[in-house]
Design a protein around this motif. Sequence first.
Motif, PDB file in Angstrom:
ATOM      1  N   LEU A  32     107.282  37.586   2.775  1.00 28.23           N
ATOM      2  CA  LEU A  32     106.927  36.748   3.912  1.00 28.23           C
ATOM      3  C   LEU A  32     105.430  36.463   3.938  1.00 28.23           C
ATOM      4  CD1 LEU A  32     109.093  38.275   6.793  1.00 28.23           C
ATOM      5  CD2 LEU A  32     109.304  35.991   5.795  1.00 28.23           C
ATOM      6  N   ALA A  33     104.624  37.474   3.643  1.00 31.48           N
ATOM      7  CA  ALA A  33     103.173  37.284   3.623  1.00 31.48           C
ATOM      8  C   ALA A  33     102.779  36.262   2.563  1.00 31.48           C
ATOM      9  CB  ALA A  33     102.476  38.622   3.368  1.00 31.48           C
ATOM     10  N   PHE A  34     103.369  36.347   1.384  1.00 32.47           N
ATOM     11  CA  PHE A  34     103.045  35.412   0.306  1.00 32.47           C
ATOM     12  C   PHE A  34     103.451  33.992   0.684  1.00 32.47           C
ATOM     13  CE2 PHE A  34     104.275  33.131  -3.592  1.00 32.47           C
ATOM     14  CZ  PHE A  34     103.051  33.153  -4.263  1.00 32.47           C
ATOM     15  N   ALA A  35     104.664  33.854   1.245  1.00 32.41           N
ATOM     16  CA  ALA A  35     105.136  32.508   1.614  1.00 32.41           C
ATOM     17  C   ALA A  35     104.259  31.909   2.710  1.00 32.41           C
ATOM     18  CB  ALA A  35     106.591  32.591   2.079  1.00 32.41           C
ATOM     19  N   THR A  36     103.874  32.708   3.693  1.00 34.27           N
ATOM     20  CA  THR A  36     103.028  32.197   4.773  1.00 34.27           C
ATOM     21  C   THR A  36     101.649  31.832   4.250  1.00 34.27           C
ATOM     22  OG1 THR A  36     104.225  33.711   6.247  1.00 34.27           O
ATOM     23  CG2 THR A  36     102.254  32.658   7.113  1.00 34.27           C
ATOM     24  N   ALA A  37     101.098  32.643   3.338  1.00 32.21           N
ATOM     25  CA  ALA A  37      99.788  32.337   2.767  1.00 32.21           C
ATOM     26  C   ALA A  37      99.816  31.017   2.005  1.00 32.21           C
ATOM     27  CB  ALA A  37      99.345  33.475   1.853  1.00 32.21           C
ATOM     28  N   VAL A  38     100.868  30.790   1.212  1.00 31.53           N
ATOM     29  CA  VAL A  38     100.993  29.526   0.470  1.00 31.53           C
ATOM     30  C   VAL A  38     101.077  28.353   1.440  1.00 31.53           C
ATOM     31  CG1 VAL A  38     102.489  28.188  -1.039  1.00 31.53           C
ATOM     32  CG2 VAL A  38     102.021  30.584  -1.554  1.00 31.53           C
TER      33      VAL A  38
END
Length: 755
Positions: free
Chosen positions: A72-78
């Motif tokens: 989730l953190a990676f997707a939100t950062a992207v």
Amino acid sequence: MAGAAGERRRGGAWPRRAAGAASAWLRAAVADFARDLDEGRGFLWTPVALGLGEALYFVLPFEPDGRIVAGLAFATAVAAVVAAARRRLGTALVLALLVVAGVAVADAATWLAATPRPERQRTVKLEGVVESVEDREGRGFRVILRPTRIDPAPRAGLPRRVRVTVRGLDGPPRPGSGLSMSARLGPPPGPLIPGGYDFARVAWFQGVGAVGFALGRPVPLAAVPEPDMATAAALAVEDFRQRVSRRIREILPGDTGAIAAALIVGDRGAIDPETDHAMRISGLSHVLSISGLHMALVAACLFAGLRALLAAIPRAVLHWPVKKIAAAAALAGTTGYLVVSGMGVPTQRSAIMIGVTLAAVLLDRQAMSLRTVAVAALAILLLQPEAVLDPGAQMSFASVVALVAGFEVLRPWIGRDEMPDVNRAVRAFDTAVKWIGLSLATSLIAGIATAPIALHHFNRVAPLGLFANLAATPLVSFVIMPAAVATAFAAPLGLERWPLQVMGAGIDGMTAIAEVAAAWTPSGGVIGRPLLAGTLLVVAGGLWMLLWRRRARLFGLPLVLIGAAIGPLGGGFDLVVAADGRGALVTRAEGGLALVGKPGDFEASLWLAALGDPRRPDDTSLAAGVACDPDACILAGPGGRARLAVVFRPIAFGDECLAADVVVSGLPAPPWCAATTTVVDAGVLGDAGAVTYSIGRRGDGTVDLVEEGRALPPSRRPWSGGRVCQATRPAGARRSDTSRSRSVQTRLRPVRLAR
């Protein structure tokens, strides 16, 4: 006809004009909102988003999968990077990323703090090194040990720390010394009421894996392991704190010295519970915890004193940066105060804020702003994510944010020019009026900001807190804390007695104010537990109003009003059963409350406060109609049938299962008992902790229990055991939600059916 038509046109114009005015106001509010974002006001929401994610992690009923959190953190950062071109959307996604980051930070901190813990209570031989001691003034010593040996050895390994209460010692053991004792140890207890303070979680992050008490007098160890450099430094600081605390209480006996020790080195253990209770009711308990007020006064005394001293030296005024030298000295002094204070979360928050403020003075920047508060909050939440649920930290940040935002509004009035009148008496009167007004505003703003948080955690308010703080603030600001600073400078010369006597006089005055305010407070300020949703709405709306400016802040007002309206609707229950099944608080059939069984006094006081009952557990009216023997306690009900029975020995089930509407026990009840009455026994309680119920009646007259809440979730978190536990619901009881019932296999011991 024409006149009637004109009247209709004029009547129809009002709604259009009102709609137009509302639309114009809304456009202006949106423009103000955009201007706040352009001015960097959105940064103030970064600690809010981070803290929201951390709070979400801690209140989840299950342990989240770290891989899902990372994804989730990676997707939100992207998504945030992609949306960076659209500023408003990018800001929203950055805040969402911080929420996910908060979950990840809390998860990482939880596993970094992991320490072995026993599964159950047992008697052991304990040896360890003393890390800290809390002298409880006649109630023994609360000692934190770093265990070196536990026999029999725990299967999971030695906990990092153990907290034990010891008695029989002539004086407090010295930090760094070794102790050997027989002790009764168990895992740190969880909440004593659903939604209550979770000591197990707090102990987890303190590295305390077991708690208990010594059996007999501890014996000193002849040899202890050599500590590393960091541990040796920490032990030296703790030893210094203990020696200072003892010296203060030698000069100032009783509660006066105990409060002085709390204000100078953060040692609150010796304060009498009655005095502490009066301070809490009066709204002055914040004075006992080293926080922003104390740190600010220490910094102010050091800054103003050194600056005035250097200003008296002509060469220093002409050639030295006097203001910056005073700021550097104040920064060093507050850092030292932080080290000897015990470094609680409010103290750390205050130290960070004052450090940033004094650094701003050194760099010729604006000293205090909401950005300073936001930086302090980010630092605390990143280093200690568990602080997000700490009542002291919540109230500390709430009061500071409200004060800074409030004085942004009051600044034009505060900063007006001095009166042109040359008469000194008139100027002195104007200064006194301004100081009184500022004191009233400070107490009122801080009191309103912290009231919903205090009500949620402590189920009470301080209606006379404004007046008590107004009366006590001069003593704290001009007598107690300046005398504390003078004590620090006088102690190396052996002259600490004189300033301590002055400090003691101020403390006596403050406690007298607290006792009067507590005596005049109806019902001790106890109101009862509000609905959690109401508290959250009030806090969310209040934050919105404080962090935005101009018209945009008014969008938070409806949340505050709705939260205040629904807050009184929650918190009620008819029955609460202790985690060990040995005590319960229940509503009587004719109304009122009764304590049945053997609950702990502190536990029972929490139950009563949650229901808004100001009585203490030893109040005889709570035991009216309750009869006890060594086997059981029963509460008489109408028609000769007991309303509730608490069973201590298996032999009592034979009578109580036939005679009581509800049977409570920490033992497993015989299977036939559930066919005759409603049972809450070991199989029901299992690992649920304390459980609350509402009580109803079915059509056939039998009792219907509906579970309202449980202290521990079905899927255990690391600090509460870290294993999945299951429990049954009571026979004849149903849950208030739609989740499926859980079962536990219980080995039943032989039970006699008669006394």
